[in-house]
Design an enzyme around this catalytic site. Sequence first.
Site, short mmCIF file in Angstrom:
data_model
loop_
_atom_site.label_atom_id
_atom_site.label_comp_id
_atom_site.label_asym_id
_atom_site.label_seq_id
_atom_site.Cartn_x
_atom_site.Cartn_y
_atom_site.Cartn_z
N CYS B 126 0.82 -1.27 -0.07
CA CYS B 126 0.02 0.19 0.05
C CYS B 126 1.15 1.42 0.22
O CYS B 126 0.20 2.47 -0.32
CB CYS B 126 -0.99 0.07 1.26
N HIS B 221 -2.77 6.60 3.91
CA HIS B 221 -1.24 6.45 4.24
C HIS B 221 -0.80 7.90 3.64
O HIS B 221 -1.29 8.05 2.46
CB HIS B 221 -0.43 5.38 3.35
#
Lengths: 313, 313
Positions: B126, B221
């Site tokens: 990710c 993120h």
Amino acid sequence: MGRDQAIGVVGATGAVGRVTLGLLRERGYRNVRAFASARSAGAEVDGLTVEEATPDALAAGDLDLCLFSVGTAASRELVPHAVRGGAVAIDKSSAYRLQDGIPLVVPEVNGERALEHEGIIANPNCSSIPLTCVLKPLHETAGVARVRLSTYQAASGAGADRMERLRAQLPADGDLEMDWEFDGEEFDEETKLRAETRKILELPELPLSATCVRVPVMVGHAESVWIETVEPLSPDQVRELLAAAPSVRVEDFPTPRGAAGENEVLVGRIRADRAAEGGGIALFLACDNLRKGAALNAIQIAELLAARRPVPA
Amino acid sequence: MGRDQAIGVVGATGAVGRVTLGLLRERGYRNVRAFASARSAGAEVDGLTVEEATPDALAAGDLDLCLFSVGTAASRELVPHAVRGGAVAIDKSSAYRLQDGIPLVVPEVNGERALEHEGIIANPNCSSIPLTCVLKPLHETAGVARVRLSTYQAASGAGADRMERLRAQLPADGDLEMDWEFDGEEFDEETKLRAETRKILELPELPLSATCVRVPVMVGHAESVWIETVEPLSPDQVRELLAAAPSVRVEDFPTPRGAAGENEVLVGRIRADRAAEGGGIALFLACDNLRKGAALNAIQIAELLAARRPVPA
């Protein structure tokens, strides 16, 4: 003098002011007065009754030392009155940090500059203090050539209001905040960090790029840092230099939680910068932004002055 | 085929699995089955009854596509059975990412590699997905020479247990976590990020240094990145290149909160790297780690395959 000097803590009810009072008490200072704005006058803080920080009260001539942790505008207004009254002012705002002739001091890094003061000594930003504590020993040995860093800054570095906002926030809403004042392409915080690091290390051209981010953490600033040196240093050499440096503690995995309540800058994750051509190091540091990042550093400046001051006859 | 293909979502009750089911429903897929471990079999998720993900069930031959979001060990065990049954497996674990002959695909970056699969396509980490989305257009124009980055990774990237831990935590206890598995001097996460970025961009020697940190944020993120290019690029040129790049949206101040629920990588704070000698850029990106960072990227790989597949006679 020493533990008997008359110390005024201005901004005593703020996050840094409270830590300052606690540290002074722990260290045996017996003659401390708490000052704050009219709104807080009369309140109790750390066993002291808060006095209003008026120009007259600060200029009355009965203070040897004034530790200011108020906003920049309030510092600009009040600090000159304390100096006029004969106190040495150690100011934690950004009002005087970059002014020529005013020392900007981290005792372990450029303590001798404190002795050149003419009444005011500036305390650096809570990100600049731990960074320069780590850069200084590397610079002395190998010359620091360029620095890049990302910060993970705690809410308490932005004051009590920001701490309240974080307390009120559900953890599920945690977000990174990037809402500092803007200055050209950079945040003020990033520009300050470069300018202050250059002044403290006396490297006016040091190439330094910072990205400053506030994280949902209450206390403890962290920094992810890449350092290129003129002479290459191995991770082992860096570990040795930092283990011997004052106010620095080498740990495997420094975190804000580990740094909170501690007086030292924790540094770890020391390894080769896999992106550097020559000598480059990556590391991670964490520091209690209210203690070494602010209140403690100011007290250490005061103690350095007291230690160097000739004993009165 | 297309919206009618038989799709198995394996690990359907996890954080990424649930987002996968939601995205498939939104996109009009009508023939979706949910699989998970025996513990969850029989439960309802997104209107589907969970089936046990046994080797036999996956190998039965009635699935065209299997989207795996389970742990690395479970992927190693189960993926081959789905492939044996004739399904194409898109695996979100790290089990196959660096294996020679298995494509590691971000559709906007190296989509053509997906067509070379022999049954398994790996979905990157990710953090690697948004990074390569941003590096690719810069690389095509100016050649990426070196990359440094610090991550601010959300709890959901570590799965449901970590999300629970953050939910249970008082905000006052917020801390940065650095407890990934260790691999020599680096965290596994940092080693993966370099190896995956090199494979996706087909730059096997790219110098890349990452410091990976988990922050008390639920979803989203972020990455603070420094990029040096072979040909210098101005911040304006970078802004233009990224504004034209697929799945990238240029914003002044990207944050995880802004990225959560979005399908694009948000990128901003684009400015000159004040520490670089030649052409260097600093920027900040944020991305929904469950969507483009995981579930959405895998579905986009599937759609790329479907679009390129010859229409059955």
